[in-house]
Design a protein around this motif. Structure first.
Motif, PDB file in Angstrom:
ATOM      1  N   TRP A   1       1.999   6.691 -11.012  1.00 14.73           N
ATOM      2  CA  TRP A   1       0.802   6.563 -10.187  1.00 14.73           C
ATOM      3  C   TRP A   1      -0.442   6.917 -10.982  1.00 14.73           C
ATOM      4  O   TRP A   1      -1.554   6.718 -10.530  1.00 14.73           O
ATOM      5  CB  TRP A   1       0.890   7.404  -8.928  1.00 14.73           C
ATOM      6  N   GLN A   2      -0.269   7.428 -12.176  1.00 13.86           N
ATOM      7  CA  GLN A   2      -1.402   7.658 -13.064  1.00 13.86           C
ATOM      8  C   GLN A   2      -1.242   6.742 -14.262  1.00 13.86           C
ATOM      9  O   GLN A   2      -0.198   6.155 -14.476  1.00 13.86           O
ATOM     10  CB  GLN A   2      -1.450   9.117 -13.514  1.00 13.86           C
TER      11      GLN A   2
ATOM     12  N   HIS B   1      -4.467   2.448  -4.336  1.00 13.01           N
ATOM     13  CA  HIS B   1      -3.057   2.757  -4.066  1.00 13.01           C
ATOM     14  C   HIS B   1      -2.259   1.526  -3.667  1.00 13.01           C
ATOM     15  O   HIS B   1      -1.343   1.605  -2.855  1.00 13.01           O
ATOM     16  CB  HIS B   1      -2.923   3.855  -3.009  1.00 13.01           C
TER      17      HIS B   1
ATOM     18  N   LEU C   1       2.574   8.210  -1.593  1.00 12.52           N
ATOM     19  CA  LEU C   1       2.146   9.126  -2.654  1.00 12.52           C
ATOM     20  C   LEU C   1       1.757  10.496  -2.102  1.00 12.52           C
ATOM     21  O   LEU C   1       1.855  11.495  -2.804  1.00 12.52           O
ATOM     22  CB  LEU C   1       0.979   8.521  -3.442  1.00 12.52           C
ATOM     23  N   LYS C   2       1.318  10.544  -0.854  1.00  6.27           N
ATOM     24  CA  LYS C   2       0.956  11.830  -0.227  1.00  6.27           C
ATOM     25  C   LYS C   2       2.181  12.575   0.285  1.00  6.27           C
ATOM     26  O   LYS C   2       2.132  13.769   0.540  1.00  6.27           O
ATOM     27  CB  LYS C   2      -0.017  11.589   0.928  1.00  6.27           C
ATOM     28  N   GLY C   3       3.294  11.868   0.439  1.00  9.49           N
ATOM     29  CA  GLY C   3       4.509  12.456   0.993  1.00  9.49           C
ATOM     30  C   GLY C   3       5.293  13.247  -0.045  1.00  9.49           C
ATOM     31  O   GLY C   3       4.966  13.265  -1.236  1.00  9.49           O
TER      32      GLY C   3
ATOM     33  N   ASP D   1      10.746  10.874  -0.378  1.00 14.44           N
ATOM     34  CA  ASP D   1      10.321  10.059   0.757  1.00 14.44           C
ATOM     35  C   ASP D   1      10.394   8.581   0.337  1.00 14.44           C
ATOM     36  O   ASP D   1      10.181   8.249  -0.826  1.00 14.44           O
ATOM     37  CB  ASP D   1       8.887  10.431   1.147  1.00 14.44           C
TER      38      ASP D   1
ATOM     39  N   SER E   1      -0.275   4.496  -0.478  1.00 10.63           N
ATOM     40  CA  SER E   1      -1.054   5.741  -0.362  1.00 10.63           C
ATOM     41  C   SER E   1      -0.312   6.786   0.465  1.00 10.63           C
ATOM     42  O   SER E   1      -0.263   7.962   0.097  1.00 10.63           O
ATOM     43  CB  SER E   1      -2.442   5.471   0.224  1.00 10.63           C
ATOM     44  N   GLY E   2       0.281   6.392   1.584  1.00  8.89           N
ATOM     45  CA  GLY E   2       1.029   7.338   2.410  1.00  8.89           C
ATOM     46  C   GLY E   2       2.251   7.871   1.692  1.00  8.89           C
ATOM     47  O   GLY E   2       2.612   9.041   1.827  1.00  8.89           O
TER      48      GLY E   2
ATOM     49  N   ARG F   1       9.406   7.833  -3.437  1.00 12.56           N
ATOM     50  CA  ARG F   1       8.464   8.752  -4.088  1.00 12.56           C
ATOM     51  C   ARG F   1       9.229   9.633  -5.059  1.00 12.56           C
ATOM     52  O   ARG F   1      10.256  10.219  -4.725  1.00 12.56           O
ATOM     53  CB  ARG F   1       7.776   9.619  -3.027  1.00 12.56           C
TER      54      ARG F   1
ATOM     55  N   ASN G   1       0.858  -1.176   0.000  1.00 14.17           N
ATOM     56  CA  ASN G   1       0.000   0.000   0.000  1.00 14.17           C
ATOM     57  C   ASN G   1       0.899   1.233   0.000  1.00 14.17           C
ATOM     58  O   ASN G   1       1.668   1.447   0.936  1.00 14.17           O
ATOM     59  CB  ASN G   1      -0.912  -0.003   1.224  1.00 14.17           C
TER      60      ASN G   1
END
Length: 165
Positions: A87-88, A102, A9-11, A15, A6-7, A47, A4
């Protein structure tokens, strides 16, 4: 081999997360190669602006058939891999996509890397003698009773020199 992200991708860019894994996700690598131990390894997910950069090391043991004597041939596999995964949906290769939840699944990428690392002509040992071309006996098991001597007729005249000399 799902992670996973998701965290991540938000960073911020740069990261990273690191994971150790051991999974039995595949039984057969190909028609001719079976996994005899789980796939294990270490992966680092970083990332980037475009998505996730995946770098890792994968270990497993593979059983194939010796191309000379048809006995089992075992190989310790260690593969170093790296791939940038968007990620897209910027790619047509669905194995390289991060899904809507994610989740990053690297199973197919690892499978492909292992397949291209397989030997083209697997051997049970470097000094494998193969099979007798006449009777099919495994020459690695010692001498056998095959006495048939197949002589090319073009060289038959030379036998006279060997016999008379």
């Amino acid at each position: 081999m799902q992670f996973n992200v998701s965290g991540l991708l938000k960073g911020p860019v740069g990261d990273f997360r690191e994971y150790d894994f051991e999974e039995r996700v595949l039984e057969h690598l190909t028609e001719d190669a079976d996994l005899v131990q789980p796939i294990s390894g270490h992966v680092r997910l970083t990332r980037t602006q475009a998505g996730i950069l995946v770098k890792g090391t994968v270990h497993t043991r593979v059983q194939m058939t010796c191309s000379r004597c048809l006995a089992p041939a075992f190989y310790e596999m260690e593969v170093y891999t790296g791939a940038s995964l968007p990620w897209q949906e910027w790619t047509d290769d669905t194995a390289l996509l991060i899904d809507a939840q994610h989740i990053l699944d690297i199973t197919e990428v690892v499978r492909q890397d292992l397949i291209i690392s397989l030997p083209m002509q697997p051997l049970c040992s470097e000094d494998c003698k193969g099979l007798c071309p006449v009777c099919g006996a495994n020459l690695n098991e010692g001498p056998h009773e095959c006495e048939h001597e197949d002589i090319d007729p073009r060289w038959a005249a030379l036998l006279e020199f060997r016999v008379s000399g």
